[in-house]
Design a protein around this motif. Structure first.
Motif, mmCIF file in Angstrom:
data_model
loop_
_atom_site.group_PDB
_atom_site.id
_atom_site.type_symbol
_atom_site.label_atom_id
_atom_site.label_comp_id
_atom_site.label_asym_id
_atom_site.label_seq_id
_atom_site.Cartn_x
_atom_site.Cartn_y
_atom_site.Cartn_z
ATOM 1 N N ALA A 47 21.457 -66.072 -28.357
ATOM 2 C CA ALA A 47 21.843 -67.479 -28.176
ATOM 3 C C ALA A 47 20.674 -68.406 -28.500
ATOM 4 O O ALA A 47 20.849 -69.445 -29.153
ATOM 5 C CB ALA A 47 22.314 -67.709 -26.734
ATOM 6 N N ASP A 48 19.458 -68.027 -28.061
ATOM 7 C CA ASP A 48 18.268 -68.834 -28.359
ATOM 8 C C ASP A 48 18.013 -68.897 -29.865
ATOM 9 O O ASP A 48 17.702 -69.959 -30.417
ATOM 10 C CB ASP A 48 17.040 -68.259 -27.647
ATOM 11 N N MET A 49 18.152 -67.741 -30.542
ATOM 12 C CA MET A 49 17.931 -67.700 -31.986
ATOM 13 C C MET A 49 18.996 -68.508 -32.728
ATOM 14 O O MET A 49 18.700 -69.167 -33.723
ATOM 15 C CB MET A 49 17.931 -66.258 -32.483
ATOM 16 N N GLN A 50 20.227 -68.466 -32.253
ATOM 17 C CA GLN A 50 21.288 -69.240 -32.895
ATOM 18 C C GLN A 50 21.037 -70.735 -32.749
ATOM 19 O O GLN A 50 21.286 -71.505 -33.673
ATOM 20 C CB GLN A 50 22.650 -68.841 -32.320
ATOM 21 N N LYS A 51 20.537 -71.143 -31.574
ATOM 22 C CA LYS A 51 20.180 -72.555 -31.384
ATOM 23 C C LYS A 51 19.070 -72.955 -32.337
ATOM 24 O O LYS A 51 19.087 -74.031 -32.946
ATOM 25 C CB LYS A 51 19.732 -72.794 -29.936
ATOM 26 N N GLN A 52 18.070 -72.075 -32.474
ATOM 27 C CA GLN A 52 16.965 -72.349 -33.392
ATOM 28 C C GLN A 52 17.477 -72.448 -34.830
ATOM 29 O O GLN A 52 17.081 -73.336 -35.581
ATOM 30 C CB GLN A 52 15.913 -71.240 -33.285
ATOM 31 N N SER A 53 18.376 -71.537 -35.194
ATOM 32 C CA SER A 53 18.939 -71.551 -36.542
ATOM 33 C C SER A 53 19.736 -72.829 -36.782
ATOM 34 O O SER A 53 19.629 -73.448 -37.848
ATOM 35 C CB SER A 53 19.830 -70.326 -36.754
ATOM 36 N N ARG A 178 14.947 -66.468 -42.470
ATOM 37 C CA ARG A 178 14.317 -65.523 -41.537
ATOM 38 C C ARG A 178 15.053 -65.509 -40.199
ATOM 39 O O ARG A 178 15.270 -64.446 -39.608
ATOM 40 C CB ARG A 178 12.839 -65.887 -41.335
ATOM 41 N N ALA A 179 15.440 -66.693 -39.720
ATOM 42 C CA ALA A 179 16.157 -66.773 -38.444
ATOM 43 C C ALA A 179 17.502 -66.057 -38.536
ATOM 44 O O ALA A 179 17.900 -65.328 -37.619
ATOM 45 C CB ALA A 179 16.359 -68.232 -38.042
ATOM 46 N N GLU A 180 18.200 -66.249 -39.658
ATOM 47 C CA GLU A 180 19.508 -65.598 -39.824
ATOM 48 C C GLU A 180 19.369 -64.082 -39.899
ATOM 49 O O GLU A 180 20.202 -63.350 -39.362
ATOM 50 C CB GLU A 180 20.191 -66.146 -41.077
ATOM 51 N N LYS A 181 18.311 -63.611 -40.564
ATOM 52 C CA LYS A 181 18.086 -62.166 -40.628
ATOM 53 C C LYS A 181 17.775 -61.608 -39.242
ATOM 54 O O LYS A 181 18.242 -60.513 -38.874
ATOM 55 C CB LYS A 181 16.943 -61.857 -41.596
ATOM 56 N N LEU A 182 16.976 -62.355 -38.468
ATOM 57 C CA LEU A 182 16.651 -61.916 -37.110
ATOM 58 C C LEU A 182 17.900 -61.910 -36.236
ATOM 59 O O LEU A 182 18.099 -60.998 -35.417
ATOM 60 C CB LEU A 182 15.583 -62.834 -36.501
ATOM 61 N N ILE A 183 18.772 -62.905 -36.435
ATOM 62 C CA ILE A 183 20.039 -62.954 -35.691
ATOM 63 C C ILE A 183 20.869 -61.716 -35.992
ATOM 64 O O ILE A 183 21.449 -61.098 -35.088
ATOM 65 C CB ILE A 183 20.810 -64.243 -36.041
ATOM 66 N N GLU A 184 20.932 -61.332 -37.264
ATOM 67 C CA GLU A 184 21.693 -60.140 -37.640
ATOM 68 C C GLU A 184 21.102 -58.887 -36.992
ATOM 69 O O GLU A 184 21.831 -58.001 -36.542
ATOM 70 C CB GLU A 184 21.712 -59.983 -39.166
ATOM 71 N N LYS A 185 19.769 -58.818 -36.934
ATOM 72 C CA LYS A 185 19.122 -57.659 -36.298
ATOM 73 C C LYS A 185 19.454 -57.599 -34.808
ATOM 74 O O LYS A 185 19.704 -56.519 -34.258
ATOM 75 C CB LYS A 185 17.606 -57.730 -36.501
ATOM 76 N N ILE A 186 19.436 -58.767 -34.148
ATOM 77 C CA ILE A 186 19.765 -58.794 -32.718
ATOM 78 C C ILE A 186 21.216 -58.364 -32.505
ATOM 79 O O ILE A 186 21.533 -57.599 -31.587
ATOM 80 C CB ILE A 186 19.524 -60.201 -32.135
ATOM 81 N N LYS A 187 22.109 -58.846 -33.374
ATOM 82 C CA LYS A 187 23.523 -58.444 -33.267
ATOM 83 C C LYS A 187 23.667 -56.937 -33.453
ATOM 84 O O LYS A 187 24.453 -56.292 -32.754
ATOM 85 C CB LYS A 187 24.352 -59.190 -34.312
#
Length: 333
Positions: A47-53, A178-187
């Motif tokens: 959720a934090d990463m999605q807000k950042q994205s 980078r944020a979107e790639k990190l979001i995918e990794k977290i998912k």
């Protein structure tokens, strides 16, 4: 209380303390292993990463809007500069013609003409008029030069600002990627927290399961439905069990081993965005097929099977839904 009882109590306390310390420290020389994050912790991180994205995307599009304004300003400044340069060129030509005329009139004939008049006052008036015209033209020229220089500065400033905005947008775009790639990794990490129910054979296939529960689907299908829904949403619904599988022989739906992830309603073709979501669901299912026990995927009149690992075209069944254009079908073993 007797001395023996007190001694036994003290010994038990000491043993308990040593045991607790041993459990905290672990084996001598061994590093402390970090605990694995829970699904709740990963979802908060997600959720934090999605807000950042989302913030990066908002800043990116704000910069695009500002860049369009700056580019419009630069174009207007270029146009004004062109007009100012034209005015300046015309004024310069007038002054050059006037200077040439003065040069020609400053010769012997001009002096004779002025002197021959015999009237010093008239000669002085003529000289004064020429000087006044020259002064007026010179003042006009200075104004044109000032206007031209102002427009040139405006153009250059807009051009510089535009270059800065483009560089900033490129940086924001990189950060967003980078944020979107990190979001995918977290998912992906969240997906891996859920073990696949059932028994897997040595050849990679899975032992079939019986449907259960009010939704009448198998545990393996239920997990796949849950993971797809929490990752991609279910705006148009998810259909799983039904008595008629819609395929000759019944298909997997009556067995509780198939779900349709809908992308539109009423048999309509999905929007471009929803069709893209379908592509993402299909790609995710392919990526996780072996781990989740997915047997095959049908989407856009094509079928992908785990045993072949490739897409194959299907015959035309005569409609949007029948040809799987409005949903992704996923079947599990």
């Amino acid at each position: 209380m007797s001395r023996d009882v007190r001694r036994r109590g003290a010994v038990r306390g000491l043993v308990a303390s040593i045991t607790a310390a041993t459990l905290c420290l672990g084996p001598a020389g061994a590093g402390l292993a970090e605990p694995k994050p829970t699904a709740k912790q990963l979802r908060k991180e997600l959720a934090d990463m999605q807000k950042q994205s989302e913030s990066l995307i908002a800043r990116y599009y704000d910069s695009r809007v500002e860049l369009q304004k700056v580019q419009k300003t630069e174009k207007a400044a270029r146009d004004r500069l062109g007009r100012a340069q034209g005015d300046l060129d015309r004024a310069a030509r007038e002054i050059r013609l006037l200077a040439a005329a003065r040069y020609r009139s400053s010769g012997t004939e001009g002096v004779s003409a002025m002197m021959g008049s015999g009237d010093p006052a008239a000669m002085l008036n003529r000289l004064t008029l020429v000087e006044q015209i020259v002064a007026e033209q010179d003042a006009k020229l200075r104004v044109f030069v000032q206007v031209r220089d102002d427009h040139r500065r405006a153009r250059d400033e807009a051009k510089t600002r535009g270059a800065e905005l483009k560089a900033s947008m490129a940086k924001l775009d990189d950060e967003k990627d980078r944020a979107e790639k990190l979001i995918e990794k977290i998912k992906d990490r969240i997906d891996l927290l859920y073990p696949t129910p059932g028994v897997r054979r040595a050849d990679g296939t899975w032992v079939p399961q019986l449907p259960s529960g009010p939704d009448n689907i198998t545990p393996r299908m239920r997990l796949t439905r849950q993971l797809v829904a929490q990752r991609f949403g279910s705006r148009f619904g998810i259909g799983c069990f039904r008595v008629d599988g819609g395929i000759a022989g019944g298909g997997e739906h009556p067995l509780g081993r198939a779900c349709d992830f809908m992308l539109s309603g009423g048999g309509a073709m999905p929007s471009a965005a929803e069709a893209g979501r379908g592509d993402e669901i299909a790609a995710w299912a392919i990526k996780n097929a072996r781990r989740l026990g997915i047997m095959y995927i049908i989407y856009r009149q094509r079928i992908w099977q785990t045993r072949t690992g490739s897409w194959r075209a299907m015959s035309n069944r005569g409609g949007v839904t029948a040809n799987h254009f409005d949903h992704v079908h996923v079947s599990v073993y």
